[in-house]
Design an enzyme around this catalytic site. Structure first.
Site, PDB file in Angstrom:
ATOM      1  N   SER A 169       0.816  -1.204   0.000  1.00 16.10           N
ATOM      2  CA  SER A 169       0.000   0.000   0.000  1.00 16.10           C
ATOM      3  C   SER A 169       0.860   1.269   0.000  1.00 16.10           C
ATOM      4  O   SER A 169       1.508   1.576  -1.003  1.00 16.10           O
ATOM      5  CB  SER A 169      -0.948  -0.043   1.200  1.00 16.10           C
ATOM      6  OG  SER A 169      -1.969   0.906   1.081  1.00 16.10           O
ATOM      7  N   ASP A 202       9.351   5.363 -11.080  1.00 15.79           N
ATOM      8  CA  ASP A 202       8.788   6.137 -12.181  1.00 15.79           C
ATOM      9  C   ASP A 202       9.510   7.458 -12.395  1.00 15.79           C
ATOM     10  O   ASP A 202       9.600   7.945 -13.533  1.00 15.79           O
ATOM     11  CB  ASP A 202       7.302   6.391 -11.947  1.00 15.79           C
ATOM     12  CG  ASP A 202       6.468   5.122 -12.120  1.00 15.79           C
ATOM     13  OD1 ASP A 202       7.066   4.051 -12.340  1.00 15.79           O
ATOM     14  OD2 ASP A 202       5.221   5.206 -12.029  1.00 15.79           O
ATOM     15  N   LYS A 246      -1.030  -3.998  -3.270  1.00 14.77           N
ATOM     16  CA  LYS A 246      -2.315  -3.461  -2.805  1.00 14.77           C
ATOM     17  C   LYS A 246      -2.501  -2.075  -3.415  1.00 14.77           C
ATOM     18  O   LYS A 246      -1.861  -1.113  -3.001  1.00 14.77           O
ATOM     19  CB  LYS A 246      -2.360  -3.389  -1.289  1.00 14.77           C
ATOM     20  CG  LYS A 246      -3.706  -2.912  -0.741  1.00 14.77           C
ATOM     21  CD  LYS A 246      -3.741  -3.030   0.780  1.00 14.77           C
ATOM     22  CE  LYS A 246      -5.102  -2.604   1.332  1.00 14.77           C
ATOM     23  NZ  LYS A 246      -5.333  -1.153   1.160  1.00 14.77           N
TER      24      LYS A 246
END
Length: 601
Positions: free
Chosen positions: A507, A518, A532
């Site tokens: 999470s 990224d 998650k």
């Protein structure tokens, strides 16, 4: 942090499956479907089709019960092992597990069991409807097609309601109704076609109930607007009238309570405590019907324990973060140095029993209550791991979880993020200022066994590493797209980062790992994370302290990745420390992270 709000309109449609007589009765179509669903096989296993079984073969009690339980969400591993099985059944066999579940559901009475007894059409239809959760309550206005097919001999029959329910839900066509004989033997052709019709009906109902909610979470990530097109023709609606009628449940719970209080034989035994249990069970069942492991109802008696689990960093227990997934209590991450970790509990373990009591399918807070206990006492967990099952005894202890730790090795600061707590912002920012003041050549962020937590805390951490306007994550909530970006340049912008993760990183931890990948801030090192990609919100309901935790959205990484069920794949894969390495106080993942910072490789 900056939040950009973009309203999205989603494309969705409902595909209607015609329930024709041919589809329900054609053995050439029904048989492959039955094999595909695992209800039967093509081999010669004694009940298989290779032994000459065909559409007219009678269905025995053993065949019926095993196949019927297979249509449910029951797992063989989830059987209550203490349940008695009928005489003549090997207690260790797979059939025994299905029979235990059938006993639990009231389908089988052990003392009356006859496995080779032929099942009648009446009993078969009634049990199929019950197990599949299809109501047999007569609707106010039966369809003309049903009335035309219903023979006079069954007009006032006790089977009429079941026939009407089966017909209007697609299990039986009109010919099936005309020829229905309650005492006649049920055949495999009839049995499989009923099950197939019920499955198609349930799939359709689920698609109507969940299509919009499901489709609004489709990861687009391109900001493109989409238009709504709903194409439900009058013909389609008429054909599935029963399914749509079933969705109109307003007031149903009130009606059930009223009927119980008015008609139940032992209604004098319905005390206020019993009434509370009834309401709690009804709400739990409604939330459970969503099929979402992260959405749960928390009864009043369990809310304090839930708040403690979310908001406190000290308690007595085994020291492990958990989630309920597909009915199993799954260890998402044992806390480092905890009794659970010392006893050998690892991420991904499924707890199927506590002190010998099966807990598969139980409410999460109830299981946690059984596992927690006074420090120094023992609890035995029955664990499922990679196809095997065994017991682990854990001695409970005093568990203290510091949200943050900061240390240094080889001149490199190592920031340990163990939880994302709502109140960690001030302490975290103080640590960041200390790190920035030392002008570090790199930073290691250790997120191993961090199950996540507060979204706001994760955004505070992410901002530290990013430039102004860099995207942290994109949240999709209903028809709204929320893009979270950094307000200003972070204090650690430009500092090379190595993030250490494992299968217990979930999470909010995955949000941090996602921005590092990224935005190319450094490398993610370790093992694949939990996966998650949803966001939950908790709110109080009623006036008695009960709470509802629901999935309210999903999130994507800056590049639009939705990691639900997949997780973050590390740039540099390094396995978890072995027992020998732990004993030697050598951490291969942390060592590799330091090497990356020092040698840039």
């Amino acid at each position: 942090m900056r939040v950009t709000l973009t309203t999205l309109v989603w494309l969705w449609c409902v595909c209607v499956v015609p329930l024709t007589a041919q589809a329900m009765t054609d053995w050439s179509e029904t048989l492959p479907y039955a094999i595909e669903q695992g209800w039967t096989t093509a081999d010669t296993d004694g009940r298989g089709l290779g032994s000459g079984v065909g559409p007219q073969t009678p269905v025995t009690a053993l065949d019926f019960v095993v196949t019927l339980i297979k249509t449910t969400d029951f797992s063989v591993e989830g059987a209550r092992f203490g349940t008695e099985v009928p005489a003549g059944i090997d207690p260790e066999s797979e059939d025994a597990q299905y029979l235990r579940e059938a006993v639990r559901r009231g389908l089988v009475k052990v003392e009356q069991w006859q496995g080779d007894r032929k099942i009648s059409q009446g009993q078969g239809l009634s049990d199929v409807l019950r197990v599949m959760g299809l109501s047999v309550t007569r609707v106010d206005e039966p369809s003309e097609a049903f009335l035309a097919a219903l023979p006079e001999r069954l007009t006032n029959s006790p089977w009429r309601n079941a026939l009407q329910a089966g017909h209007e839900r697609g299990l039986l066509d009109s010919d099936d109704v005309r020829t229905f004989t309650p005492q006649a033997t049920l055949t495999r052709g009839q049995f499989y076609s009923w099950l197939r019709g019920g499955e198609i009906h349930l799939q359709f109902v689920r698609s109507v109930k969940r299509a919009q909610a499901r489709e609004q979470y489709v990861p687009y990530g391109d900001g493109e607007e989409r238009t709504v097109e709903i194409n439900l023709s009058d013909a389609s609606y008429t054909q599935n009238e029963g399914a749509f009628a079933e969705l109109n449940t307003a007031g149903a719970i009130d009606e059930v309570v009223a009927q119980i209080l008015a008609q139940y034989q032992f209604r004098e035994e319905i005390t206020p405590a019993v009434e509370r249990r009834m309401v709690n069970a009804a709400i739990s069942a409604m939330v459970g019907a969503l099929g979402d492991d992260y959405s749960v109802y928390i009864p009043p008696a369990e809310t304090d324990e839930y708040r403690e689990a979310v908001n406190t960093s000290s308690y007595e227990g085994i020291g492990a973060h958990v989630e309920v997934i597909e009915g199993f209590l799954v260890i998402t991450s044992p806390i480092v140095g905890s009794p659970a970790e010392k006893a050998g509990v690892v991420s991904g373990d499924k707890v199927v029993a506590v002190d010998g009591e099966p807990v598969v399918g139980w409410p999460v807070m109830e299981i946690i209550g059984m596992i927690k206990g006074e420090a120094g006492t023992d609890v035995t967990l029955t664990i499922q791991r990679t196809g095997r099952q065994f017991d682990l005894t854990v001695t409970r202890g005093e568990i203290t979880i510091p949200p943050l730790t900061l240390k240094e090795e080889k001149g490199i600061p190592i920031l340990g993020l163990h939880q994302f707590k709502p109140d960690m912002k001030q302490e975290f920012q103080q640590m960041v200022r200390e790190i920035a003041a030392s002008n570090p050549r790199g930073l290691v962020i250790d997120l191993r066994n961090n199950p996540g937590g507060s979204l706001e805390a994760a955004l505070v951490v992410a901002e530290t590493l990013l430039a102004e306007d860099d995207v942290i994550a994109t949240m999709y909530r209903g028809e709204t797209k929320n893009q979270f970006g950094a307000d200003d340049d972070g204090l650690l912008l430009g500092v090379p980062v190595a993030v250490v993760v494992n299968e217990g990183s979930a999470s909010a931890s995955e949000i941090i790992a996602g921005i590092v990948q990224d935005h190319e801030l450094g490398k993610v090192i370790g093992t694949q994370t939990f996966g998650k990609g949803t966001v939950q919100g908790t709110s109080l309901i009623g006036n008695n302290g009960a709470a509802l935790k629901l999935t309210v959205g999903v999130w994507h990484t800056p590049n639009g990745r939705w990691i639900e069920g997949e997780g973050i794949v590390p740039d540099i894969v390094v396995g978890n420390p072995t027992p020998a390495q732990i004993e030697a106080e050598y951490d291969p993942q942390l060592s590799r992270a330091l090497d990356y910072i020092i040698y840039k490789r």
